[in-house]
Design a protein around this motif. Structure first.
Motif, PDB file in Angstrom:
ATOM      1  N   GLU A  90     -13.774  -2.395   0.242  1.00  0.00           N
ATOM      2  CA  GLU A  90     -12.387  -2.966   0.310  1.00  0.00           C
ATOM      3  C   GLU A  90     -12.676  -4.535   0.165  1.00  0.00           C
ATOM      4  OE1 GLU A  90     -11.974  -2.334   4.546  1.00  0.00           O
ATOM      5  OE2 GLU A  90     -11.267  -0.273   3.897  1.00  0.00           O
ATOM      6  N   ARG A  91     -11.620  -5.355  -0.352  1.00  0.00           N
ATOM      7  CA  ARG A  91     -11.642  -6.610  -0.516  1.00  0.00           C
ATOM      8  C   ARG A  91     -12.094  -7.605   0.515  1.00  0.00           C
ATOM      9  NH1 ARG A  91      -9.727  -7.280  -5.403  1.00  0.00           N
ATOM     10  NH2 ARG A  91      -7.912  -6.260  -6.227  1.00  0.00           N
ATOM     11  N   SER A  92     -11.971  -6.907   1.834  1.00  0.00           N
ATOM     12  CA  SER A  92     -12.319  -7.475   3.085  1.00  0.00           C
ATOM     13  C   SER A  92     -13.622  -7.779   3.188  1.00  0.00           C
ATOM     14  CB  SER A  92     -11.804  -7.050   4.147  1.00  0.00           C
ATOM     15  OG  SER A  92     -12.250  -5.537   4.231  1.00  0.00           O
ATOM     16  N   ARG A 112     -20.857  -3.651   6.182  1.00  0.00           N
ATOM     17  CA  ARG A 112     -20.505  -4.860   5.573  1.00  0.00           C
ATOM     18  C   ARG A 112     -21.154  -5.126   4.199  1.00  0.00           C
ATOM     19  NH1 ARG A 112     -15.776  -6.727   7.454  1.00  0.00           N
ATOM     20  NH2 ARG A 112     -16.538  -8.738   6.675  1.00  0.00           N
TER      21      ARG A 112
END
Length: 156
Positions: A90-92, A112
């Protein structure tokens, strides 16, 4: 006189017991939320004795942000490899890992991640793994110690 001393003693014992109970319930411990199942991919990526802490710098997702990949090969081959293991970056800065367990249930977990040039930094439950990565066309290779994960891009 004896009665008042008796009351004071009981009141003192009552307060000390209450204080000890409250103090013991306020003790803190480091609670880590761990997953009950460590996938084969997690054992490859994080190893058995990793323990580096994640730094607090901002996350950079690089060209992996908003891409989906399926693991097609692990070298050297490992037993009990999960079928259909997929990664969604994900971009996050969250990597979503999903796979089918040997009993047929779907397993999903998150990590992460951040990208630093050709280095992929993954973090899970206080552990940090540093791997090398490279995209060649529709193939993503992730190299960690003696293992290489080969993934194919999934176009949505």
């Amino acid at each position: 006189m004896k009665l008042s001393r008796y009351c004071y003693t009981h009141v003192l014992v009552f307060f000390l017991t209450g204080f000890a109970f409250m103090f013991s319930s306020c003790a803190t411990t480091n609670h880590q939320q761990s997953t009950p199942y460590a996938s084969a991919i997690q054992e490859i990526i994080y190893g058995k004795i990793s323990g580096l802490r994640e730094s607090s710098s901002s996350r950079d997702t690089g060209s992996l942000g908003n891409t989906r990949w399926r693991v097609v090969n692990v070298s050297p081959n490992i037993q009990n490899f999960l079928k259909g293991t997929e990664f969604f970056f994900e971009r996050s800065g969250v990597l979503v890992e999903s796979a089918e367990l040997p009993n047929g249930t779907i397993y999903t977990d998150t990590h992460r991640y951040r990208v630093l040039d050709s280095t992929l930094v993954l973090t899970k439950d206080g552990l940090t793994a540093v791997t090398l990565w490279k995209i060649e066309g529709e193939t993503l290779n992730i190299d960690r110690d003696d293992y290489r994960l080969t993934l194919k891009r999934i176009n949505n």
